[in-house]
Design a protein around this motif. Structure first.
Motif, PDB file in Angstrom:
ATOM      1  N   LYS A 258       9.955  11.251 -21.476  1.00 53.62           N
ATOM      2  CA  LYS A 258      11.051  10.693 -22.260  1.00 53.62           C
ATOM      3  C   LYS A 258      11.754  11.787 -23.057  1.00 53.62           C
ATOM      4  O   LYS A 258      11.759  11.792 -24.285  1.00 53.62           O
ATOM      5  CB  LYS A 258      10.545   9.585 -23.172  1.00 53.62           C
ATOM      6  N   THR A 259      12.320  12.726 -22.342  1.00 51.97           N
ATOM      7  CA  THR A 259      13.158  13.749 -22.946  1.00 51.97           C
ATOM      8  C   THR A 259      14.487  13.737 -22.223  1.00 51.97           C
ATOM      9  O   THR A 259      14.585  13.314 -21.063  1.00 51.97           O
ATOM     10  CB  THR A 259      12.528  15.144 -22.826  1.00 51.97           C
ATOM     11  N   ASN A 260      15.505  14.214 -22.893  1.00 56.36           N
ATOM     12  CA  ASN A 260      16.825  14.272 -22.256  1.00 56.36           C
ATOM     13  C   ASN A 260      16.787  15.158 -21.014  1.00 56.36           C
ATOM     14  O   ASN A 260      17.373  14.818 -19.983  1.00 56.36           O
ATOM     15  CB  ASN A 260      17.862  14.797 -23.254  1.00 56.36           C
ATOM     16  N   ALA A 261      16.090  16.286 -21.111  1.00 53.53           N
ATOM     17  CA  ALA A 261      16.044  17.216 -19.978  1.00 53.53           C
ATOM     18  C   ALA A 261      15.346  16.594 -18.771  1.00 53.53           C
ATOM     19  O   ALA A 261      15.828  16.715 -17.633  1.00 53.53           O
ATOM     20  CB  ALA A 261      15.326  18.504 -20.402  1.00 53.53           C
ATOM     21  N   ALA A 262      14.224  15.913 -19.000  1.00 54.67           N
ATOM     22  CA  ALA A 262      13.492  15.302 -17.893  1.00 54.67           C
ATOM     23  C   ALA A 262      14.311  14.183 -17.251  1.00 54.67           C
ATOM     24  O   ALA A 262      14.347  14.047 -16.020  1.00 54.67           O
ATOM     25  CB  ALA A 262      12.151  14.763 -18.394  1.00 54.67           C
ATOM     26  N   LEU A 263      14.961  13.390 -18.069  1.00 54.02           N
ATOM     27  CA  LEU A 263      15.777  12.298 -17.541  1.00 54.02           C
ATOM     28  C   LEU A 263      17.009  12.833 -16.809  1.00 54.02           C
ATOM     29  O   LEU A 263      17.442  12.256 -15.806  1.00 54.02           O
ATOM     30  CB  LEU A 263      16.180  11.354 -18.668  1.00 54.02           C
TER      31      LEU A 263
ATOM     32  N   ILE B  64      20.591   7.631 -24.415  1.00 55.82           N
ATOM     33  CA  ILE B  64      20.469   6.774 -25.587  1.00 55.82           C
ATOM     34  C   ILE B  64      19.201   5.920 -25.507  1.00 55.82           C
ATOM     35  O   ILE B  64      18.815   5.447 -24.435  1.00 55.82           O
ATOM     36  CB  ILE B  64      21.717   5.878 -25.738  1.00 55.82           C
ATOM     37  N   ALA B  65      18.576   5.725 -26.651  1.00 57.35           N
ATOM     38  CA  ALA B  65      17.439   4.808 -26.766  1.00 57.35           C
ATOM     39  C   ALA B  65      17.850   3.538 -27.480  1.00 57.35           C
ATOM     40  O   ALA B  65      17.437   2.439 -27.102  1.00 57.35           O
ATOM     41  CB  ALA B  65      16.278   5.478 -27.499  1.00 57.35           C
TER      42      ALA B  65
ATOM     43  N   VAL C 247      16.524   9.425 -26.705  1.00 53.44           N
ATOM     44  CA  VAL C 247      15.132   9.177 -26.337  1.00 53.44           C
ATOM     45  C   VAL C 247      14.166  10.113 -27.052  1.00 53.44           C
ATOM     46  O   VAL C 247      12.961   9.868 -27.060  1.00 53.44           O
ATOM     47  CB  VAL C 247      14.946   9.291 -24.807  1.00 53.44           C
ATOM     48  N   GLU C 248      14.696  11.172 -27.651  1.00 61.34           N
ATOM     49  CA  GLU C 248      13.848  12.092 -28.415  1.00 61.34           C
ATOM     50  C   GLU C 248      13.871  11.798 -29.904  1.00 61.34           C
ATOM     51  O   GLU C 248      13.258  12.510 -30.696  1.00 61.34           O
ATOM     52  CB  GLU C 248      14.314  13.533 -28.158  1.00 61.34           C
ATOM     53  N   GLY C 249      14.614  10.746 -30.280  1.00 62.48           N
ATOM     54  CA  GLY C 249      14.655  10.335 -31.677  1.00 62.48           C
ATOM     55  C   GLY C 249      15.760  10.962 -32.495  1.00 62.48           C
ATOM     56  O   GLY C 249      15.889  10.687 -33.693  1.00 62.48           O
ATOM     57  N   LYS C 250      16.610  11.797 -31.880  1.00 57.72           N
ATOM     58  CA  LYS C 250      17.697  12.436 -32.629  1.00 57.72           C
ATOM     59  C   LYS C 250      18.823  11.449 -32.866  1.00 57.72           C
ATOM     60  O   LYS C 250      19.190  10.677 -31.979  1.00 57.72           O
ATOM     61  CB  LYS C 250      18.230  13.649 -31.856  1.00 57.72           C
ATOM     62  N   ARG C 251      19.400  11.486 -34.063  1.00 55.31           N
ATOM     63  CA  ARG C 251      20.497  10.594 -34.456  1.00 55.31           C
ATOM     64  C   ARG C 251      21.835  11.264 -34.188  1.00 55.31           C
ATOM     65  O   ARG C 251      22.017  12.473 -34.394  1.00 55.31           O
ATOM     66  CB  ARG C 251      20.392  10.268 -35.939  1.00 55.31           C
ATOM     67  N   TYR C 252      22.801  10.453 -33.738  1.00 57.12           N
ATOM     68  CA  TYR C 252      24.171  10.912 -33.517  1.00 57.12           C
ATOM     69  C   TYR C 252      25.138   9.911 -34.147  1.00 57.12           C
ATOM     70  O   TYR C 252      24.889   8.700 -34.132  1.00 57.12           O
ATOM     71  CB  TYR C 252      24.501  10.995 -32.025  1.00 57.12           C
ATOM     72  N   ILE C 253      26.250  10.416 -34.647  1.00 56.65           N
ATOM     73  CA  ILE C 253      27.375   9.568 -35.019  1.00 56.65           C
ATOM     74  C   ILE C 253      28.244   9.418 -33.782  1.00 56.65           C
ATOM     75  O   ILE C 253      28.530  10.402 -33.095  1.00 56.65           O
ATOM     76  CB  ILE C 253      28.180  10.186 -36.180  1.00 56.65           C
TER      77      ILE C 253
END
Length: 430
Positions: free
Chosen positions: A7-12, A32-33, A43-49
């Motif tokens: 569940k990482t952006n790179a793996a996905l 997105i999660a 999916v890594e828990g990072k927040r974005y606006i």
């Protein structure tokens, strides 16, 4: 079942590249999660606006509770019948409300579909059926969809049209007015008249289709004088005027339809994107006698006007009324324009700040020269913004425009946080 390490952006992204054609592009290598209003978490828990809003789809934000509840309530009743087989009230009620909202002092009717391209295709079909004519005039830098007919109407080659021709015949492109790039209203109208003199007689033109604010073309706002003169030209020759409001509609520009601000009533309006808060639906609203031209059975689609999407769209209209989102759009637009103009005053690479309501963009050029579009900087700015937790999109004929489509429900604090990131990115990008 995915393992935690997968569940990482790179793996996905690696799985995505292996499973999905490269033609399905992706602006950001982020998965997105979950999302809430104007914020998303990957999916890594990072927040974005979220300043993209699913490309103008989320005017009411991610997971608006009233819309989610309306969908859940509808799912408990029925999910599909095909409206042409068994009708349902939400479709009728939504049509009634859209008819009441559309500009023009005449009787109107509305049909629903699934995608914006379908709406445009059906508007052209209806125009041809009503006028008994075949030709269509569109505009340079316009965008109308990804099907072959709508690509033919689209006035931008890369990446949309590259390698997909030939396109349907009897489609002609006039110049869209753009003062910053040397195209006046007079020149634009003259280019329409030139088509009627040199390419196709007016008596064979069914419709002229125009975006009141060009979306993919770079958020170019059609001057009121241009729309008024276009309306007069259509009336003179018996041509139907179609407003493509797929990106401008659903309140993005400060009125439900952008055309309201020009005082011009089109014969038909296409709509989609944000009208159902993320659920797929589109539509065509127009003069009753025009909409009635096709024979019974000539219009429709298996999933057209899905009951789930109709329920969501009705909830969107309720949220707009309850939250006064049209007024919010106007206020938000003024606020963002003021902040962006302050940035432009200290960074000459911003050649223009423009928009209508909360549909706002900046154009980036080398040394502020409109004749030197800086697509590399726009791409770098969007990439830098992603690293700093802000989702942005680029657009424009030359790819040098950065656009903002933040949900209208975003708080002032979230909007200002996003604008501050843009300011920081401008300082960071060489």
């Amino acid at each position: 079942m995915l393992t935690q390490t997968q569940k990482t952006n790179a793996a996905l992204m690696e799985r995505r590249r292996a499973a999905i054609p490269r033609g399905v592009g992706q602006s950001h290598e982020v998965f997105i999660a979950r999302g809430e209003n104007a914020e998303v978490w990957d999916v890594e828990g990072k927040r974005y606006i979220d300043f993209a809003g699913g490309i103008a789809v989320l005017n009411t934000g991610h997971c608006r509770p009233e819309i989610m509840q309306a969908v859940k309530d509808q799912i408990d009743l029925y999910t599909h019948t095909c409206f042409q087989v068994l009708a349902y009230e939400p479709y009728v009620e939504l049509a009634e409300r859209i008819n009441a909202l559309a500009p023009g002092n005449f009787a109107k009717k509305t049909m629903f579909l699934t995608t914006g391209a379908e709406a445009v295709e059906n508007a052209i079909k209806i125009a041809r059926s009503y006028t008994k004519r075949s030709a269509v005039i569109a505009f340079t830098s316009g965008y109308h969809g990804r099907t072959l007919l709508t690509l033919g109407l689209t006035g931008k080659v890369a990446p949309y049209k590259t390698g997909f021709g030939p396109f349907p015949a009897e489609i002609f492109h006039a110049q869209f007015p753009n003062a910053a790039h040397g195209v006046s209203v007079d020149e634009s109208i003259a280019s329409v008249e030139s088509i009627l003199k040199n390419d196709v007689e007016a008596s064979r033109v069914a419709a002229i289709i125009v975006e009141p604010v060009q979306g993919e073309g770079g958020f170019n706002v059609a001057p009121t004088e241009f729309l008024q003169r276009l309306r007069a030209l259509c009336d003179q020759h018996g041509i139907l005027l179609i407003a493509d409001e797929i990106q401008t509609g659903a309140g993005r520009t400060g009125t439900w339809f952008a055309m309201e601000q020009s005082g011009v009533a089109p014969d038909m309006i296409t709509m989609a994107k944000s009208m159902a808060g993320g659920y797929p639906i589109s539509g065509v609203v127009g003069r009753a006698e025009v909409m009635d031209a096709p024979a019974a059975g000539g219009l429709g689609g298996t999933y057209a006007g899905s009951p789930i999407a109709c329920a969501a769209a009705l909830a969107v209209l309720d949220v707009f009324e309850k939250e006064h989102l049209l007024e919010r759009s106007r206020q938000l637009g003024l606020h963002m324009m003021a902040k962006l103009k302050t940035m432009a005053a200290k960074d000459k690479r911003i050649s223009d700040v423009r928009g209508l309501g909360a549909m706002v963009a900046i154009e980036l050029c080398k040394d502020g020269d409109p004749n030197q579009p800086n697509a590399e900087m726009a791409k770098a700015l969007a990439s830098e913004a992603t690293q700093r937790g802000l989702i942005l999109l680029t657009c424009g004929t030359y790819g040098n425009v950065v656009r903002i489509l933040v949900p209208l429900t975003a708080s002032d604090a979230i909007v200002d946080e996003g604008l501050a990131i843009i300011d920081a990115c401008l300082a960071a990008v060489p």
